[in-house]
Design an enzyme around this catalytic site. Structure first.
Site, mmCIF file in Angstrom:
data_model
loop_
_atom_site.group_PDB
_atom_site.id
_atom_site.type_symbol
_atom_site.label_atom_id
_atom_site.label_comp_id
_atom_site.label_asym_id
_atom_site.label_seq_id
_atom_site.Cartn_x
_atom_site.Cartn_y
_atom_site.Cartn_z
ATOM 1 N N ASP A 4 9.210 14.922 21.238
ATOM 2 C CA ASP A 4 8.103 15.785 20.823
ATOM 3 C C ASP A 4 7.418 16.398 22.051
ATOM 4 O O ASP A 4 7.031 17.569 22.042
ATOM 5 C CB ASP A 4 7.067 14.986 20.025
ATOM 6 C CG ASP A 4 7.660 14.367 18.780
ATOM 7 O OD1 ASP A 4 7.799 15.079 17.773
ATOM 8 O OD2 ASP A 4 7.980 13.176 18.819
ATOM 9 N N ARG A 50 9.610 11.099 7.552
ATOM 10 C CA ARG A 50 10.253 9.982 8.232
ATOM 11 C C ARG A 50 9.831 8.646 7.620
ATOM 12 O O ARG A 50 10.615 7.704 7.554
ATOM 13 C CB ARG A 50 9.921 10.029 9.727
ATOM 14 C CG ARG A 50 10.569 11.198 10.474
ATOM 15 C CD ARG A 50 10.203 11.178 11.945
ATOM 16 N NE ARG A 50 10.886 12.222 12.695
ATOM 17 C CZ ARG A 50 10.375 13.414 12.930
ATOM 18 N NH1 ARG A 50 9.179 13.715 12.441
ATOM 19 N NH2 ARG A 50 11.038 14.319 13.620
ATOM 20 N N HIS A 78 5.291 9.296 15.976
ATOM 21 C CA HIS A 78 6.427 10.216 15.915
ATOM 22 C C HIS A 78 6.704 10.464 14.444
ATOM 23 O O HIS A 78 7.289 9.638 13.751
ATOM 24 C CB HIS A 78 7.667 9.622 16.572
ATOM 25 C CG HIS A 78 8.899 10.469 16.370
ATOM 26 N ND1 HIS A 78 9.009 11.741 16.868
ATOM 27 C CD2 HIS A 78 10.044 10.227 15.701
ATOM 28 C CE1 HIS A 78 10.186 12.236 16.529
ATOM 29 N NE2 HIS A 78 10.832 11.333 15.812
ATOM 30 N N ARG A 101 9.525 19.164 23.370
ATOM 31 C CA ARG A 101 9.351 20.347 22.525
ATOM 32 C C ARG A 101 8.043 21.059 22.841
ATOM 33 O O ARG A 101 7.983 22.288 22.938
ATOM 34 C CB ARG A 101 9.377 19.936 21.054
ATOM 35 C CG ARG A 101 10.752 19.553 20.544
ATOM 36 C CD ARG A 101 10.682 18.898 19.177
ATOM 37 N NE ARG A 101 12.015 18.679 18.610
ATOM 38 C CZ ARG A 101 12.294 17.804 17.674
ATOM 39 N NH1 ARG A 101 11.323 17.032 17.163
ATOM 40 N NH2 ARG A 101 13.526 17.663 17.220
#
Length: 279
Positions: free
Chosen positions: A146, A86, A173, A149
């Protein structure tokens, strides 16, 4: 009456729009994208189901159509490629933010801005600095997905309902977070796994953003892990955004909860801040 604008109607923006409309999070949804055919088609498709969801969906013809937005969701940016971190998206997406943020704030100076574009923490800090909005009014979607998840992985491991599993992922993140255990590793790598299989992620973040929109518009004062300024918190000296437990409401991030962490956990959070600051 509540108005939400989504800027960027690629796979993620479209997923956010679908989730917001399907769950009736607002009364008016405006979609903006430089690809006029794409945004008009997406708006038409959703508007044709108005009889079922009751949300007025409109394709913006210019920035003026975003005026008076209560919440602005920014998903615009380059898509993360397989194998790309990212943070590597930073340069490509920074230029995009510079071209859209001043126009958004000019027409909706009281809005709360949710930044989804990656790298989320870096982009949220950049948008905050460019917008000149009060603290808390710009936040990143951060580790909210997250955390979902993580709850799903724990629930599967224990064979229980995910709704009754509670836990938060905090910090960065991204995929450069250090691995604490096998389950945490699964959370960190899950986005890359999905990207490798279908080319992009969208559904999970779509429902995540829809949930954030709901919590903000309802002034819920819920505790969620979103990306906000952490300078001066947890011993962090860098001027960066990271995900920490935040109380959110109609004004965005109202306050950060100072949760207890072990010395090792605090160091990992500070390491994330240093990494983000150098991005």
């Amino acid at each position: 009456m509540s108005k939400v604008t989504i800027v960027g109607v690629g796979s993620v923006g479209a997923a956010c729009a679908m989730a917001i409309v399907a769950q009736r999070r607002c009364s008016e949804l405006v979609l903006y994208d430089v690809n006029t055919d794409l945004v008009e088609g997406e708006a038409m498709d959703l508007q044709h189901a108005y009889a079922f969801h009751g949300v007025a969906v409109k394709a913006a013809n210019g920035w003026q159509d975003t005026s008076g937005s209560d919440i602005i969701v920014i998903t615009a940016g380059a898509r993360q490629k397989p194998g790309e971190s990212r943070l590597e998206l930073n340069g490509r997406n920074a230029a995009i933010m510079k071209s859209i943020v001043p126009n958004l704030v000019m027409h909706s100076h009281t809005a709360v801005i949710i930044v989804v574009s990656n790298p989320c923490d870096v982009m949220a800090k950049m948008v905050h600095d460019m917008s000149f909005l009060p603290p808390g009014r710009v936040l990143g979607s951060g580790t909210y997905l997250d955390s979902s998840r993580f709850r799903s992985f724990v629930a599967k491991r224990l064979n229980v309902d995910p709704v009754h599993v509670h836990g938060l992922i905090v910090g960065e993140h991204g995929d450069s977070t250090e691995e604490l255990c096998d389950m945490h590793s699964c959370v960190v790598s899950s986005a890359q796994d999905i990207i490798a299989k279908r080319g992009y992620t969208s559904s999970g973040i779509g429902f995540t953003v829809s949930r954030l929109v709901d919590k903000i518009l309802r002034d819920s004062h819920s505790v969620v892990p979103v990306s906000t300024s952490v300078k001066g918190l947890f011993g962090i000296t860098e001027d960066v955004f990271l995900s920490v437990p935040c109380v959110i409401g109609r004004s965005g991030v109202e306050r950060v909860l100072q949760i207890q962490m072990s010395p090792e956990e605090l160091q990992k959070l500070r390491d994330s801040a240093t990494r983000i600051a150098s991005a």
